[in-house]
Design an enzyme around this catalytic site. Structure first.
Site, PDB file in Angstrom:
ATOM      1  N   HIS A 194       0.830  -1.219   0.000  1.00 33.93           N
ATOM      2  CA  HIS A 194       0.000   0.000   0.000  1.00 33.93           C
ATOM      3  C   HIS A 194       0.859   1.262   0.000  1.00 33.93           C
ATOM      4  O   HIS A 194       1.844   1.365   0.715  1.00 33.93           O
ATOM      5  CB  HIS A 194      -1.065   0.002   1.095  1.00 33.93           C
ATOM      6  CG  HIS A 194      -0.591   0.156   2.505  1.00 33.93           C
ATOM      7  ND1 HIS A 194      -0.302   1.385   3.058  1.00 33.93           N
ATOM      8  CD2 HIS A 194      -0.384  -0.760   3.480  1.00 33.93           C
ATOM      9  CE1 HIS A 194       0.061   1.206   4.325  1.00 33.93           C
ATOM     10  NE2 HIS A 194       0.028  -0.082   4.605  1.00 33.93           N
ATOM     11  N   ASP A 221       6.152   0.940   6.555  1.00 35.01           N
ATOM     12  CA  ASP A 221       4.691   0.812   6.401  1.00 35.01           C
ATOM     13  C   ASP A 221       4.205   1.888   5.434  1.00 35.01           C
ATOM     14  O   ASP A 221       3.912   2.988   5.855  1.00 35.01           O
ATOM     15  CB  ASP A 221       4.004   0.931   7.758  1.00 35.01           C
ATOM     16  CG  ASP A 221       2.523   0.596   7.686  1.00 35.01           C
ATOM     17  OD1 ASP A 221       2.086   0.087   6.650  1.00 35.01           O
ATOM     18  OD2 ASP A 221       1.813   0.859   8.658  1.00 35.01           O
ATOM     19  N   GLU A 254      -4.851   2.252   2.621  1.00 32.27           N
ATOM     20  CA  GLU A 254      -5.040   1.109   3.519  1.00 32.27           C
ATOM     21  C   GLU A 254      -5.285   1.619   4.928  1.00 32.27           C
ATOM     22  O   GLU A 254      -6.114   1.106   5.662  1.00 32.27           O
ATOM     23  CB  GLU A 254      -3.792   0.211   3.492  1.00 32.27           C
ATOM     24  CG  GLU A 254      -3.945  -1.109   4.256  1.00 32.27           C
ATOM     25  CD  GLU A 254      -3.605  -1.002   5.731  1.00 32.27           C
ATOM     26  OE1 GLU A 254      -3.977  -1.896   6.493  1.00 32.27           O
ATOM     27  OE2 GLU A 254      -2.983  -0.010   6.146  1.00 32.27           O
ATOM     28  N   GLU A 255      -4.554   2.676   5.301  1.00 29.15           N
ATOM     29  CA  GLU A 255      -4.497   3.067   6.713  1.00 29.15           C
ATOM     30  C   GLU A 255      -5.808   3.612   7.267  1.00 29.15           C
ATOM     31  O   GLU A 255      -6.097   3.442   8.446  1.00 29.15           O
ATOM     32  CB  GLU A 255      -3.385   4.112   6.935  1.00 29.15           C
ATOM     33  CG  GLU A 255      -1.978   3.599   6.634  1.00 29.15           C
ATOM     34  CD  GLU A 255      -1.476   2.543   7.615  1.00 29.15           C
ATOM     35  OE1 GLU A 255      -2.236   2.167   8.521  1.00 29.15           O
ATOM     36  OE2 GLU A 255      -0.339   2.090   7.458  1.00 29.15           O
TER      37      GLU A 255
END
Ligand SMILES: [Zn+2]
Length: 486
Positions: free
Chosen positions: A305, A317, A351-352
């Protein structure tokens, strides 16, 4: 079992027994080991898988792209100009390799951080006229306090059940602190995801729980094991029928401080949070196809992502996952390989704060799901691979055995039925076999969702080991004479 201890995986190694494998019988299995069975692949294909693996280990493509994403573009929060720049960057890089690129529309929320400060204004033993700073950061999607903040007593809860005596309004106007520690020992043992899942419930559901007892704001202990007074943000959730209250993560040290003082008496705190929710933004998943030679309509997805939290620069991330996937396309181009099926690189958006990219893709491709042969995602940093999680029929393990054997020198050959990531979950739910490297996450939650998620946390060798797992699996599944078993 969703999470298998990495250390245990390493220990059981290539002789791991799983219920699925027993159906193939010991005799055939051992005979295949002696004969070096190539399974459904030809000797030439096995050689190509090996070339993909080795080329991935000896290439700076992924690392170079990750440095650009993190250092040059920076944080890539959904809805931001930087997220848009990242979409364009990935498309440009993939296009330069000769892949067919497309943007697929994703509507995302646009939440922006504001001022965020906290301080204790009175506590047992305080010196009049002083304050104690509390290090905190707003949770994603948090509403704001009044512009000049709110001041209230703090109620400390060590679990949701601790709030039961306070129903329905026993914490009226107060600030609730959920002080639930991340289990460092679990993380040290290689079970960081279990530690995360236990603590992250409070980040996700804390605001609703605190509002149900009348609180005016909520704090949660940061979900991570840094202990360097570093706050970790993350998404939270409100419920439509419960008042939305401001929500922030405090560092583990500050959570301990407040809890210790609250045991002695009343702790009063001033909290200022001024984030804003702006109108939704039209963003995109960045998609690049390396078209198949025989079945271009059949697709093997490699992905990560592209969005990240705003505090750091999204290296672990999940810039790492995106560049691993990009490296698969790069290697296919570099080595001149054109598998039977299409290898599709997807850089998912948001995504987050809601997995909007994954949901949009599943909806937009609802009529085309049958053509998705497999989908892979990496979203647990860049720590070395210790195996492969998959979601699908256990037959996949034996089917892939000739390939996973080639990954054993990296430590990545053991297969486990487990979670394969948020962005491929909608595809998994529709029956697409999904895969994800199992990664060494012992250090992942030190920096996850914090200002310290930056490029220097990446180990180039380990990043490439993951890229090798992704590239080898992608090629093997895209060029196999038959589809991945379902
Ligand atoms: Zn992530």
């Amino acid at each position: 079992m969703r999470i298998l201890c990495a250390a245990a995986l390493l220990a059981v190694g290539s002789v791991a027994q799983s219920p699925s494998r027993s159906q193939f019988g010991a005799r055939d299995r051992v005979a295949a080991l002696i004969e070096g069975s190539t399974g459904v692949w030809t000797t030439e294909q096995i050689a190509t898988i090996t070339r993909m693996r080795d080329a991935a280990l000896d290439d700076s493509y992924a690392l170079d792209r990750l440095r650009y994403l993190t250092d040059n573009i920076g944080p890539r929060q959904a809805g931001s100009a930087q997220a848009e720049a990242a979409v364009e960057y990935v498309m440009k890089e993939m296009s330069a390799l000769g892949a067919s690129v497309q943007r697929e529309k994703v509507t995302v929320p646009h939440w922006v951080r504001g001022v965020e400060t906290g301080e204790l204004v009175s506590w047992p033993g305080y010196t009049p006229g002083t304050v104690q700073k509390i290090v905190l950061t707003a949770l994603g999607d948090s509403v704001a306090t009044p512009a000049d903040g709110l001041t209230a007593d703090v109620v400390v809860a060590n679990s949701f059940a601790d709030l039961k005596p306070l129903l329905p309004a026993g914490a009226k106007g107060k600030i609730v602190l959920f002080n639930v520690p991340f289990d460092d020992r679990l993380a040290d043992e290689g079970n960081a995801l279990a530690a995360y899942e236990h603590a992250v419930m409070y980040r996700g559901s804390g605001p609703v729980a605190a509002a149900l007892v009348g609180a005016s704001a909520v704090l949660v202990r940061s979900v991570g094991n840094t202990h360097a007074r570093l706050p970790h943000t993350g998404g939270t959730r409100y419920a439509p029928d419960v008042p939305k209250i401001p929500a922030a993560a405090v560092t583990s040290e500050d959570a301990d401080l407040i809890a210790a003082l609250a045991r002695e008496g009343t702790v009063r705190m001033r909290l200022v949070l001024t984030p804003q929710s702006l109108p939704p933004v039209e963003s995109a998943n960045a998609i690049a196809d390396w078209k198949g030679s025989e079945h271009p309509e059949e697709i093997v997805i490699v992905s990560g992502h592209l969005d990240s939290w705003d505090l750091g620069t999204g290296a672990i991330d999940d810039g790492a996952g995106v560049v691993m996937a990009m490296q698969t396309i790069h290697l296919l181009q570099k080595l001149g390989i054109r598998p039977r099926r299409t290898v599709r690189m997807v850089a998912w958006m948001n995504e987050e704060m809601g997995a909007d990219g994954a949901k949009a893709y599943a909806a937009d491709h609802a009529g085309d799901i049958e053509n998705h042969v497999a989908a892979m995602e990496a979203d647990l940093g860049a720590g070395r691979p210790v195996g492969i999680d998959y979601h699908g029929t256990p037959e996949i393990e034996q089917w892939l055995r000739p390939v996973t054997q080639l990954l054993e020198p990296l430590g990545g050959g053991v297969m486990n039925r487990g979670d394969t990531g948020t962005d491929v979950a909608p595809l998994a739910m529709k029956g697409v076999p999904t895969f994800s490297p199992i990664q060494d996450t012992r250090r992942y939650f030190l920096w996850h969702h914090s200002a310290a998620d930056t490029f220097d946390k990446i180990d180039a060798r380990e990043l490439n080991e993951n890229a090798a797992v992704m590239a080898a699996l992608a090629y093997a599944m895209a060029d196999a004479p038959e589809r991945v078993p379902k």
